[in-house]
Design a protein around this motif. Structure first.
Motif, PDB file in Angstrom:
ATOM      1  N   LEU A  10      27.028  62.479  25.690  1.00  0.00           N
ATOM      2  CA  LEU A  10      28.323  61.821  25.885  1.00  0.00           C
ATOM      3  C   LEU A  10      28.422  61.332  27.323  1.00  0.00           C
ATOM      4  O   LEU A  10      27.880  61.952  28.241  1.00  0.00           O
ATOM      5  CB  LEU A  10      29.454  62.786  25.580  1.00  0.00           C
ATOM      6  CG  LEU A  10      29.548  63.252  24.118  1.00  0.00           C
ATOM      7  CD1 LEU A  10      30.655  64.294  23.976  1.00  0.00           C
ATOM      8  CD2 LEU A  10      29.806  62.058  23.196  1.00  0.00           C
ATOM      9  N   LEU A  11      29.119  60.216  27.487  1.00  0.00           N
ATOM     10  CA  LEU A  11      29.212  59.622  28.823  1.00  0.00           C
ATOM     11  C   LEU A  11      30.549  59.967  29.472  1.00  0.00           C
ATOM     12  O   LEU A  11      31.131  59.158  30.176  1.00  0.00           O
ATOM     13  CB  LEU A  11      29.042  58.101  28.727  1.00  0.00           C
ATOM     14  CG  LEU A  11      27.748  57.610  28.083  1.00  0.00           C
ATOM     15  CD1 LEU A  11      27.697  56.090  28.054  1.00  0.00           C
ATOM     16  CD2 LEU A  11      26.539  58.153  28.833  1.00  0.00           C
ATOM     17  N   ASP A  12      31.042  61.134  29.213  1.00  0.00           N
ATOM     18  CA  ASP A  12      32.383  61.465  29.710  1.00  0.00           C
ATOM     19  C   ASP A  12      32.342  62.335  30.966  1.00  0.00           C
ATOM     20  O   ASP A  12      33.356  62.881  31.380  1.00  0.00           O
ATOM     21  CB  ASP A  12      33.187  62.172  28.611  1.00  0.00           C
ATOM     22  CG  ASP A  12      32.454  63.394  28.077  1.00  0.00           C
ATOM     23  OD1 ASP A  12      31.309  63.640  28.534  1.00  0.00           O
ATOM     24  OD2 ASP A  12      33.007  64.083  27.209  1.00  0.00           O
ATOM     25  N   ALA A  13      31.155  62.459  31.570  1.00  0.00           N
ATOM     26  CA  ALA A  13      31.081  63.260  32.794  1.00  0.00           C
ATOM     27  C   ALA A  13      30.516  62.398  33.922  1.00  0.00           C
ATOM     28  O   ALA A  13      30.000  61.300  33.684  1.00  0.00           O
ATOM     29  CB  ALA A  13      30.190  64.472  32.571  1.00  0.00           C
ATOM     30  N   GLU A  14      30.608  62.930  35.105  1.00  0.00           N
ATOM     31  CA  GLU A  14      30.040  62.225  36.249  1.00  0.00           C
ATOM     32  C   GLU A  14      28.522  62.428  36.281  1.00  0.00           C
ATOM     33  O   GLU A  14      28.044  63.525  35.952  1.00  0.00           O
ATOM     34  CB  GLU A  14      30.634  62.766  37.551  1.00  0.00           C
ATOM     35  CG  GLU A  14      32.026  62.222  37.863  1.00  0.00           C
ATOM     36  CD  GLU A  14      32.026  60.725  38.033  1.00  0.00           C
ATOM     37  OE1 GLU A  14      31.263  60.206  38.884  1.00  0.00           O
ATOM     38  OE2 GLU A  14      32.784  60.037  37.299  1.00  0.00           O
TER      39      GLU A  14
END
Lengths: 459, 152
Positions: free
Chosen positions: B124-128
């Motif tokens: 998932l691309l929801d973190a830094e």
């Protein structure tokens, strides 16, 4: 302490009066001069007298930017004559003052023991470094300083005696600018290092890039071929689909003017102390491997080669860019192709002259690269990676040195020795590096026995 | 008395030690990685994207081509002969290209994000991003005359 007068000394050309401007000083009152330091200059003109020979005047193409630098033979404290300079146009135009050998422009204060022995036992006669610039267009007038203006060729010569003048030509890209013109004043570094009689010529790459193919074409082009190019360019741009702007005409005029000259086969008039001499074609030329691009332009109908810096083309104007896209094809050049161009040039030069070919090689490493493997890059690597191509070009130059007696000015080794800070982008060098390259060129000229470039006696 | 020198017995002990864990990027512990425009040349402020080689979603092997950049120092260098250099960035570790933030002819400032990567294509691309993607940079040759490409 004694005051040594700074006398102009003889400067005479049969059939002409040498007329000069007022003196413009390069050094302040009280400056501690070194022996051989250029302290002043003035503009010169050859004014024909009744006994002037018929025909064209000497070096007519450079007559408007003809100057002389004045160097003291004695070290010491400079005292300027109060009437040597009147400023303004009097110091810019060679109109009102005839050159008088006994005229004194100032004095140098020194100890009697510091007066030099040799050609001028009293050290009173100034040493002359004459310079001339051939304007790209006669309207490009700039008399603001020493050898200022827009020139397609600048040169300096000096020395005493009747010996032929040895001539060195710098005909590369901008990496040679500082090497040849040097730090201010122009050519002073060569003047300080070389006894003469010698001439140093520099042809800048403002519009035309002198790659080997272009230079070879210049050497062999006939007058009819030159006229055909001139007519074709004018017609193609004037009747092309894009209306030319003034910028287009100025650019293409400078470009074609440079293309149709041949600095490698030009002879120059050289006024010396006691008369006019003519320097033969250059005894040596320094070319740049950095002038060799991976691709070159070739005219579709007339077949001549052309090369410009890409950054110049974006300033050229729309009609010139359209002309190039219509009338030229882009020809890719491998390292082997470039080697063939150099061989053809060397053979062409050898047919006609004894000019020695020196080539500045290219820096073969880059401080901006971080790769550890060649695997990710397409083959042949020399077509993809600049540093690999540079190494291949440098190797090709070694072949050329063996086969055609070309001398390598080892830019790559000098840069490696001095460090990346002296050549950060691979082309634009520091003053230290320029001085080192000058020393290397002189080392090669002396090794080849080229007359005029012996070292000055220690002062 | 022996000091810190590791003699044969110790070296043997090291040799018999269990194999090291695989690098964390290869474990079932996916990472998000970023690529931002580095300062390739100390004077550069920006670069123009000349080419982007992979598409979003591509799984990149070590050595895969990423982007070609043109660095033009015209605005910084007070001279008529501006250094104009061309560079290619290639990846030095396996990664999946998840998002591209640039396209050809974009001029991007130093520090601008070029792309986002993950070690697992489904991450998932929801973190830094945890760090920069490891890349190599090479100076490349211009393959066509600059004026036919419409710029420096």
């Amino acid at each position: 302490m004694s005051l040594v007068p700074l006398r102009l000394g003889t400067l005479a050309v049969a059939g002409y009066d040498v007329v000069r401007s007022g003196v413009r000083w390069l050094r302040d009152e009280g400056h501690a001069c070194r022996v051989g330091e250029l302290v002043a200059y003035c503009n010169l003109r050859l004014a024909p007298t009744a006994s002037a020979p018929a025909g064209a005047a000497p070096f007519a193409e450079e007559a408007r930017d003809f100057q002389v630098g004045l160097a003291t033979r004695v070290g010491g404290r400079l005292h300027r004559a109060h009437d040597a300079s009147r400023g303004g146009f009097i110091d810019r135009l060679a109109e009102h003052t005839v050159w008088m050998p006994n005229h004194v422009i100032g004095h140098v204060q020194c100890r009697p023991s510091e007066r030099p022995a040799g050609v001028d036992p009293d050290g009173e006669t100034l040493e002359l470094m004459l310079v001339a610039g051939r304007r790209v267009t006669e309207i490009a007038e700039d008399r603001s300083g020493f050898l200022t203006g827009w020139h397609d060729r600048v040169r300096a010569w000096w020395g005493e005696g009747e010996a032929p003048v040895g001539t060195l030509l710098g005909y590369g890209i901008c990496e040679q600018l500082g090497v040849f013109r040097g730090e201010s004043p122009a050519f002073a570094d060569w003047f300080g290092a070389v006894a003469g009689p010698a001439q140093v010529v520099y042809v800048p790459d403002n519009v035309l890039v002198p790659c080997a193919a272009v230079v070879a074409d210049q050497c062999r082009r006939t007058a009819d071929e030159a006229e055909a190019i001139r007519a074709d360019v004018t017609h193609s741009i004037a009747t092309g689909p894009v209306v030319p702007t003034p910028a287009d005409w100025m650019f293409v005029s400078a470009l074609i003017s440079a293309l149709l000259r041949s600095p490698l086969t030009e002879r120059c008039d050289v006024p010396m102390r006691r008369g006019l001499a003519q320097a033969d074609v250059p005894d040596a030329v320094v070319l740049s491997l950095n002038a060799e691009p991976p691709g070159i332009l070739r005219h579709r109908r007339l077949g001549y080669r052309l090369q410009c810096h890409a950054y110049r083309m974006s300033d050229a104007g729309p009609a010139v860019r359209s002309w190039i896209e219509r009338d030229f094809e882009h020809v890719a050049r491998s390292v082997a192709d470039i080697g063939c161009d150099f061989r053809a040039l060397a053979d062409r030069v050898r047919e006609r002259t004894t000019t020695a070919l020196l080539v500045m090689n290219t820096r073969s490493t880059s401080g901006f690269e971080t790769f550890h493997s060649y695997a990710p890059f397409d083959r042949p690597l020399g077509n993809m990676l600049g540093s690999v191509r540079a190494k291949e070009l440098n190797l090709m130059l070694h072949d050329l040195a063996r086969e055609r007696n070309v001398s390598i000015v080892d830019n790559d080794a000098i840069a490696a020795e001095l460090g990346a800070t002296h050549l950060p982008d691979g082309v634009h060098n520091s003053a230290t590096m320029q001085a080192e390259l000058r020393r290397e060129i002189l080392h090669i000229l002396r090794g080849r026995g080229i007359a005029g470039f012996a070292a000055r006696p220690s002062r | 008395m022996r000091g810190a020198y590791a003699g044969p017995a110790e070296r043997g002990a090291i040799a018999r030690a269990p194999l090291r864990q695989p690098h964390r990027s290869r474990r079932r512990n996916p990472l998000l990685l970023a690529l931002t425009l580095p300062r390739i040349n100390e004077h550069m402020l920006s670069a123009v994207v000349a080419a982007v080689h992979p598409s979003a979603g591509a799984e990149l092997a070590v050595g895969a081509k990423l982007v070609d950049l043109t660095v033009d120092l015209t605005a910084i260098a007070a001279q008529d002969c501006p250094p104009v250099s061309h560079f290619r960035m290639v990846v030095r570790e396996r990664a999946c290209l998840r998002e591209l933030a640039v396209a050809p002819v974009n001029e991007i400032a130093v520090g601008t994000r070029i792309a986002l990567f993950s070690t697992d294509p489904h991450e998932l691309l929801d973190a830094e991003p945890v760090r920069e993607l490891r890349v190599a940079i090479a100076g490349i040759l211009m393959q066509a005359p600059a004026w036919s490409g419409g710029g420096r």
